[in-house]
Design an enzyme around this catalytic site. Sequence first.
Site, PDB file in Angstrom:
ATOM      1  N   ASN A   1       8.475  -2.398  -0.338  1.00  0.00           N
ATOM      2  CA  ASN A   1       7.153  -1.756  -0.363  1.00  0.00           C
ATOM      3  C   ASN A   1       6.016  -2.654   0.124  1.00  0.00           C
ATOM      4  O   ASN A   1       4.969  -2.160   0.524  1.00  0.00           O
ATOM      5  CB  ASN A   1       6.850  -1.147  -1.742  1.00  0.00           C
ATOM      6  CG  ASN A   1       6.787  -2.172  -2.841  1.00  0.00           C
ATOM      7  OD1 ASN A   1       7.190  -3.328  -2.652  1.00  0.00           O
ATOM      8  ND2 ASN A   1       6.290  -1.785  -3.992  1.00  0.00           N
TER       9      ASN A   1
ATOM     10  N   GLY B   1      17.298  -7.552  -9.671  1.00  0.00           N
ATOM     11  CA  GLY B   1      16.738  -8.790 -10.212  1.00  0.00           C
ATOM     12  C   GLY B   1      17.404  -9.185 -11.523  1.00  0.00           C
ATOM     13  O   GLY B   1      17.593 -10.378 -11.796  1.00  0.00           O
TER      14      GLY B   1
ATOM     15  N   GLU C   1       9.901 -10.247 -10.318  1.00  0.00           N
ATOM     16  CA  GLU C   1       9.017  -9.129 -10.631  1.00  0.00           C
ATOM     17  C   GLU C   1       9.792  -7.861 -10.330  1.00  0.00           C
ATOM     18  O   GLU C   1      10.149  -7.609  -9.179  1.00  0.00           O
ATOM     19  CB  GLU C   1       7.719  -9.197  -9.838  1.00  0.00           C
ATOM     20  CG  GLU C   1       6.675  -8.250 -10.398  1.00  0.00           C
ATOM     21  CD  GLU C   1       6.250  -7.210  -9.399  1.00  0.00           C
ATOM     22  OE1 GLU C   1       6.398  -6.012  -9.725  1.00  0.00           O
ATOM     23  OE2 GLU C   1       5.804  -7.573  -8.300  1.00  0.00           O
TER      24      GLU C   1
ATOM     25  N   ARG D   1       4.817   1.810  -5.712  1.00  0.00           N
ATOM     26  CA  ARG D   1       4.327   0.486  -6.104  1.00  0.00           C
ATOM     27  C   ARG D   1       4.782   0.227  -7.525  1.00  0.00           C
ATOM     28  O   ARG D   1       4.727   1.147  -8.357  1.00  0.00           O
ATOM     29  CB  ARG D   1       2.798   0.445  -6.052  1.00  0.00           C
ATOM     30  CG  ARG D   1       2.206   0.651  -4.677  1.00  0.00           C
ATOM     31  CD  ARG D   1       0.721   0.978  -4.748  1.00  0.00           C
ATOM     32  NE  ARG D   1      -0.014   0.013  -5.532  1.00  0.00           N
ATOM     33  CZ  ARG D   1      -0.805   0.327  -6.552  1.00  0.00           C
ATOM     34  NH1 ARG D   1      -0.949   1.598  -6.924  1.00  0.00           N
ATOM     35  NH2 ARG D   1      -1.445  -0.607  -7.228  1.00  0.00           N
ATOM     36  N   CYS D   2       5.209  -1.013  -7.793  1.00  0.00           N
ATOM     37  CA  CYS D   2       5.644  -1.260  -9.172  1.00  0.00           C
ATOM     38  C   CYS D   2       4.469  -1.138 -10.117  1.00  0.00           C
ATOM     39  O   CYS D   2       4.642  -0.838 -11.291  1.00  0.00           O
ATOM     40  CB  CYS D   2       6.361  -2.586  -9.308  1.00  0.00           C
ATOM     41  SG  CYS D   2       5.742  -3.838  -8.255  1.00  0.00           S
TER      42      CYS D   2
HETATM   43  O1  G3P Z   1       5.085  -3.122  -6.042  1.00  0.00           O
HETATM   44  C1  G3P Z   1       4.692  -4.408  -5.788  1.00  0.00           C
HETATM   45  C2  G3P Z   1       3.564  -4.903  -6.642  1.00  0.00           C
HETATM   46  O2  G3P Z   1       3.410  -6.263  -6.487  1.00  0.00           O
HETATM   47  C3  G3P Z   1       2.297  -4.101  -6.512  1.00  0.00           C
HETATM   48  O3  G3P Z   1       1.247  -4.689  -5.845  1.00  0.00           O
HETATM   49  O4  G3P Z   1      -1.027  -4.757  -4.904  1.00  0.00           O
HETATM   50  O5  G3P Z   1       0.135  -2.581  -5.139  1.00  0.00           O
HETATM   51  O6  G3P Z   1      -0.660  -3.760  -7.152  1.00  0.00           O
HETATM   52  P1  G3P Z   1      -0.159  -3.904  -5.749  1.00  0.00           P
END
Ligand code: G3P
Length: 478
Positions: A158, A238, A253, A286-287
């Site tokens: 992603n 992971g 992560e 996104r996580c």
């Molecule tokens: O999914 C990955 C994570 O690091 C999200 O990053 O910038 O979308 O909060 P962000």
Amino acid sequence: EGEVYKYYSDGEWKKSSSGKAVNIVNPTTRKTHFKVQACTQEEVNQVMEIAKSAQKAWAKTPLWKRAELLHKAAALLKEHKAPIAECLVKEIAKPAKDSVTEVVRSGDLISYCAEEGVRLLGEGKFLVSDSFPGNERTKYCLSSKVPLGVVLAIPPFNYPVNLAVSKIAPALIAGNSLVLKPPTQGAVSCLHMVHCFHLAGFPKGLISCVTGKGSEIGDFLTMHPGVNCISFTGGDTGIAISKKAGMVPLQMELGGKDACIVLEDADVDLAAANIVKGGFSYSGQRCTAVKVVLVTELIADDLVAKVNAKVAKLTVGPPEDDCDITPVVSESSANFIEGLVMDAKEKGATFCQPYKREGNLIWPLLLDNVRPDMRIAWEEPFGPLLPVIRISTVEEGIHHCNASNFGLQGCVFTRDINKAMLISDAMETGTVQINSAPARGPDHFPFQGLKDSGIGSQGITNSINMMTKVKTTVINLP
Ligand code: G3P
């Protein structure tokens, strides 16, 4: 068509001796768009050998010179933002503008890391012995941070570029060498990014990029005796890596099920705007996406109506057109999301929009009146699907959040800062955002997951520290 992108080893672009390629399927067209080399275990061995010897010289390269090269790479990355962003559009169907933002943000991350590194690593500690009982001032202790050796970086699909440089830059400024294993979707974007490091003039072998099948080189890489540190971002893999890896520092992560708690005294418009942005940007892949909304009954109807009004405005279509909602990364991902939708349907969730899917493209869907027996209450869809659970007390919301296996981020909307602080303390997540959706950035903020969401803390400063070890010399006076 037909061209197979070369992998990067010993400062050169190479074909794998396997003669095999890995196909990268464009999520929008569902056709093979790029091909990369399927590297062999023997090639991984070579890369590891080279990385080990390149690191020795790099550790002796002055910090300011390391920083200078990183600044060069950052500038080159920004110069090449258009072609790299174009790859992101084709490989991972990230909307066009967000793809450019990812590359620019990555350049900024590298520069910040160079600056942070020269200051952080430019300082050591000096201790004297007579503060500890029984000692005279006869021992001088000099302590500083030194590199770990070879860092293995495994970013996810992603953010193939951004989450690669968030590992590469701290590793390099700290004097490590770096082996990158890109995700399959995103591998070509990674190779382009590595090209910028190549052009910046880093020493041969300091950075390598091996592409290939996880089944062939995945475990081989993570269990390789030449690896001194693993920095991984992704899913369940992971957890498997953590179990198999040797005694090396790990930075992981993994997933998240970020909860958004909305209290009755919240600014409902602000909450609705953040829920839509947090839940649906990059189609929820996104996580840190908002993955469950926990709203108190009193304002639930108002919030759901406001969220729905905003969902109706989201554009749906190809990433080239910069649509808000674009095809999810793969057919198997789309099928998994559909499974969650069907389960919620059977169990009686309220569908705020009709469920609609064409290929990998799934229309945004808010599910109201979700109950804990539904899979979507707990699982991470990684798609444009957002459940709403109505709660009668704040405690109920906190309980749901803490009952999750995940603990990445969470957020709370309220005008009462005292209440917000108490809720933040009670939520078992790495970060709690007050009055905003979860997010990793700005990239120098600490970023960490608890429980199945990961181990170790990221963010520029924490990553630099994590990629070093403490070395001490004691001078004993007569
Ligand atoms: O999914 C990955 C994570 O690091 C999200 O990053 O910038 O979308 O909060 P962000």
